[in-house]
Design an enzyme around this catalytic site. Sequence first.
Site, PDB file in Angstrom:
ATOM      1  N   HIS A  48       0.847  -1.194   0.000  1.00  0.00           N
ATOM      2  CA  HIS A  48       0.000   0.000   0.000  1.00  0.00           C
ATOM      3  C   HIS A  48       0.883   1.244   0.000  1.00  0.00           C
ATOM      4  O   HIS A  48       2.020   1.212   0.502  1.00  0.00           O
ATOM      5  CB  HIS A  48      -0.882   0.028   1.250  1.00  0.00           C
ATOM      6  CG  HIS A  48      -2.016  -0.939   1.219  1.00  0.00           C
ATOM      7  ND1 HIS A  48      -3.223  -0.680   1.837  1.00  0.00           N
ATOM      8  CD2 HIS A  48      -2.143  -2.168   0.658  1.00  0.00           C
ATOM      9  CE1 HIS A  48      -4.035  -1.704   1.655  1.00  0.00           C
ATOM     10  NE2 HIS A  48      -3.404  -2.616   0.950  1.00  0.00           N
TER      11      HIS A  48
ATOM     12  N   GLU B 140       0.773   3.957   1.785  1.00  0.00           N
ATOM     13  CA  GLU B 140       1.174   4.433   3.112  1.00  0.00           C
ATOM     14  C   GLU B 140       2.325   3.616   3.692  1.00  0.00           C
ATOM     15  O   GLU B 140       3.259   4.170   4.287  1.00  0.00           O
ATOM     16  CB  GLU B 140      -0.012   4.379   4.090  1.00  0.00           C
ATOM     17  CG  GLU B 140      -1.189   5.233   3.689  1.00  0.00           C
ATOM     18  CD  GLU B 140      -2.255   4.484   2.892  1.00  0.00           C
ATOM     19  OE1 GLU B 140      -3.438   4.809   3.046  1.00  0.00           O
ATOM     20  OE2 GLU B 140      -1.900   3.576   2.097  1.00  0.00           O
TER      21      GLU B 140
ATOM     22  N   CYS C 238      -6.702   2.390   5.148  1.00  0.00           N
ATOM     23  CA  CYS C 238      -7.382   1.165   5.566  1.00  0.00           C
ATOM     24  C   CYS C 238      -6.918   0.797   6.978  1.00  0.00           C
ATOM     25  O   CYS C 238      -6.041   1.465   7.533  1.00  0.00           O
ATOM     26  CB  CYS C 238      -7.045   0.042   4.582  1.00  0.00           C
ATOM     27  SG  CYS C 238      -5.338  -0.541   4.712  1.00  0.00           S
TER      28      CYS C 238
ATOM     29  N   CYS D  96      -3.045   0.226   7.229  1.00  0.00           N
ATOM     30  CA  CYS D  96      -2.261   1.456   7.114  1.00  0.00           C
ATOM     31  C   CYS D  96      -2.478   2.372   8.315  1.00  0.00           C
ATOM     32  O   CYS D  96      -1.527   3.008   8.790  1.00  0.00           O
ATOM     33  CB  CYS D  96      -2.584   2.156   5.801  1.00  0.00           C
ATOM     34  SG  CYS D  96      -2.028   1.188   4.374  1.00  0.00           S
TER      35      CYS D  96
END
Length: 150
Positions: A52, A54, A82, A85
């Site tokens: 991801h 992040e 999410c 993260c």
Amino acid sequence: MDKEDIMKEALRLAKLSYDEGEVPVGAVVTLDGEIVGRGRNKRETSKNALAHAEIEAINDACTALGGWRLWKCEMYVTLEPCPMCAGAIINSRIKKITFGAFDKKAGSCSSVINLFDLPYNHKPETEGGFMEEECSEMLSSFFKNLRKNK
């Protein structure tokens, strides 16, 4: 750099993911207004659930700064984080998170749940909806094209 320039860099990173067929999410970590970490969604190309934006930006910032505590840093991301993260943001002690688009299906900073409201040892400041229109438009365009090409 000002907030808008920083979010534009996150959007630029998101566009790179968009162009590779990835969900377009970009993130940057800043220290005193200077970018120290960058990341973008690469789950499909890397075949890795952890890829991801992040997570990549946090990893990049930790490497650049030589430590895991990012307590003086801020993160800018094009989509509300999410749960994974948001947990990484808590664990890295990021001071503030600014995100663009709200994520009604997985957003864990306000939309579905706010993990930052739970009694963890760190509570980042949060600003949602910053440059929301630009961030949402890229995501909407991506999913519209994805549905059209199926």
